[in-house]
Design an enzyme around this catalytic site. Structure first.
Site, PDB file in Angstrom:
ATOM      1  N   TYR A 185      25.110   1.392  -4.542  1.00 33.88           N
ATOM      2  CA  TYR A 185      23.458   1.722  -4.291  1.00 33.88           C
ATOM      3  C   TYR A 185      22.850   0.998  -5.689  1.00 33.88           C
ATOM      4  CZ  TYR A 185      18.433   2.313  -2.562  1.00 33.88           C
ATOM      5  OH  TYR A 185      17.298   2.125  -2.664  1.00 33.88           O
TER       6      TYR A 185
ATOM      7  N   LYS B 240      20.857  -1.910  -7.193  1.00 31.34           N
ATOM      8  CA  LYS B 240      19.434  -1.376  -7.903  1.00 31.34           C
ATOM      9  C   LYS B 240      19.250  -2.649  -9.388  1.00 31.34           C
ATOM     10  CE  LYS B 240      17.656  -0.374  -3.769  1.00 31.34           C
ATOM     11  NZ  LYS B 240      16.573  -1.345  -2.917  1.00 31.34           N
TER      12      LYS B 240
ATOM     13  N   ASN C 220      12.418  -5.347  -0.281  1.00 34.31           N
ATOM     14  CA  ASN C 220      12.385  -3.858   0.611  1.00 34.31           C
ATOM     15  C   ASN C 220      13.548  -3.347   1.230  1.00 34.31           C
ATOM     16  OD1 ASN C 220      11.734  -0.950   0.405  1.00 34.31           O
ATOM     17  ND2 ASN C 220      11.440  -1.845   2.786  1.00 34.31           N
TER      18      ASN C 220
ATOM     19  N   SER D 236       9.322  -2.032   8.615  1.00 34.17           N
ATOM     20  CA  SER D 236       9.605  -1.093  10.419  1.00 34.17           C
ATOM     21  C   SER D 236       9.306   0.005   9.932  1.00 34.17           C
ATOM     22  CB  SER D 236      10.365  -2.106  11.191  1.00 34.17           C
ATOM     23  OG  SER D 236      11.252  -1.798  10.333  1.00 34.17           O
ATOM     24  N   ARG D 237       9.331   0.277   8.604  1.00 29.24           N
ATOM     25  CA  ARG D 237       9.964   1.961   8.301  1.00 29.24           C
ATOM     26  C   ARG D 237       9.244   2.199   6.465  1.00 29.24           C
ATOM     27  NH1 ARG D 237      15.403   4.155   9.610  1.00 29.24           N
ATOM     28  NH2 ARG D 237      13.959   6.030   8.678  1.00 29.24           N
TER      29      ARG D 237
ATOM     30  N   ALA E 208      24.574  -0.052  -8.727  1.00 30.14           N
ATOM     31  CA  ALA E 208      24.513  -1.894  -9.205  1.00 30.14           C
ATOM     32  C   ALA E 208      23.943  -2.406  -8.060  1.00 30.14           C
ATOM     33  CB  ALA E 208      26.678  -1.659  -9.102  1.00 30.14           C
TER      34      ALA E 208
ATOM     35  N   GLY F 150      12.582  -5.103   5.296  1.00 32.62           N
ATOM     36  CA  GLY F 150      12.147  -4.041   6.033  1.00 32.62           C
ATOM     37  C   GLY F 150      11.058  -3.303   5.594  1.00 32.62           C
TER      38      GLY F 150
END
Length: 257
Positions: A165, A169, A100, A24-25, A167, A22
């Site tokens: 989300y 994390k 990430n 690129s931003r 769950a 992840g």
């Protein structure tokens, strides 16, 4: 120091290599740039926007790092295996893995579709597992390395409308602690960073009232910048953190205390 050929890229062999998914931003980009400033060469993994990823590679090169971008769906174990192999062929090694990559498919549980639950778990949780597993032999063989997983304050506290989300994390916290125990005998650490509300392109468009509502939930009264999260990650992959493993480090302005 003169450049030496390590892998297929000409780079300074004294610089360690970080792989950031992840990248690129947002937090991923900020992390890649911080690690480049700290002396890492950087491989970034991105899902779909090749132009944006290429822009980050250019920024990393301007910061003095050897860098390359790789398109990969981290939820696919086959794609991850192929991507990690290519990164190792290109760079020769990886010292730090930053998991990430993540997606959201928010909605109330009663109306949540199976595919929305599954996709979030597959990218956020299984994706981190896929990447860590693919690099385990490398870490064990070199008897050292760092893994940092991006959890979230909602993985600690929960959040209505984000059961998938939250769950994913929360699952990353269990994964982090188990991987830390498995790899500790080979001098590999595994930790998690749990961001709170982070300034992003999306939050930049919030109304003043919504922003104030968010900030009222933060004891320190302000959102985090991506660079705040990157600083925590940079510490955890550094030599100064060599005795820190299995830790969940909140960077949330006090939300989860």
């Amino acid at each position: 120091m003169a450049e030496k050929k390590t892998g297929t890229l000409e780079r300074d062999a004294s610089r360690r290599v970080a792989l950031v998914t992840g990248g690129s931003r947002g937090i991923g980009r900020a992390t890649a740039l911080r690690l480049a400033a700290d002396g890492f060469d950087v491989a970034i993994v991105y899902a779909g926007n090749a132009e944006r990823a290429a822009g980050v590679v250019d920024e990393l090169a301007q910061a003095g790092a050897t860098a390359k971008a790789y398109q990969c769906d981290v939820a696919s174990s086959d794609q991850v295996k192929a991507t990690v192999k290519q990164v190792l062929d290109d760079f020769g090694s990886v010292w730090a893995l930053v998991n990430n990559a993540g997606v959201t498919r928010d909605g109330l549980m009663a109306r949540m579709k199976d595919e929305d639950f599954d996709r979030v778990i597959d990218v956020n949780l299984k994706g981190a597992f896929n990447m860590a597993r693919a690099l385990t032999r490398t870490f064990m063989r070199q008897r050292g390395g760092r893994i940092v997983n991006l959890s979230s304050v909602v993985g600690i506290m929960g959040n209505a409308g984000q059961v998938n989300y939250s769950a994913s994390k929360a699952g990353l916290i269990g994964l982090t602690k188990s991987v830390a125990r498995e790899l500790a005998p080979r001098n590999v650490t595994c930790n998690a960073v749990a961001p709170g509300f982070v300034e992003t392109d999306m939050t930049a468009g919030l109304s003043d009232s919504t922003r104030k509502d968010y900030e009222s939930q933060i004891p320190l009264g302000k959102m985090c910048a991506p660079e705040d999260i990157a600083a925590a990650i940079a510490f955890l992959v550094s030599d100064q953190a060599s005795l820190i493993t299995g830790v969940v480090l909140p960077v949330d302005g006090g939300m989860a205390m």
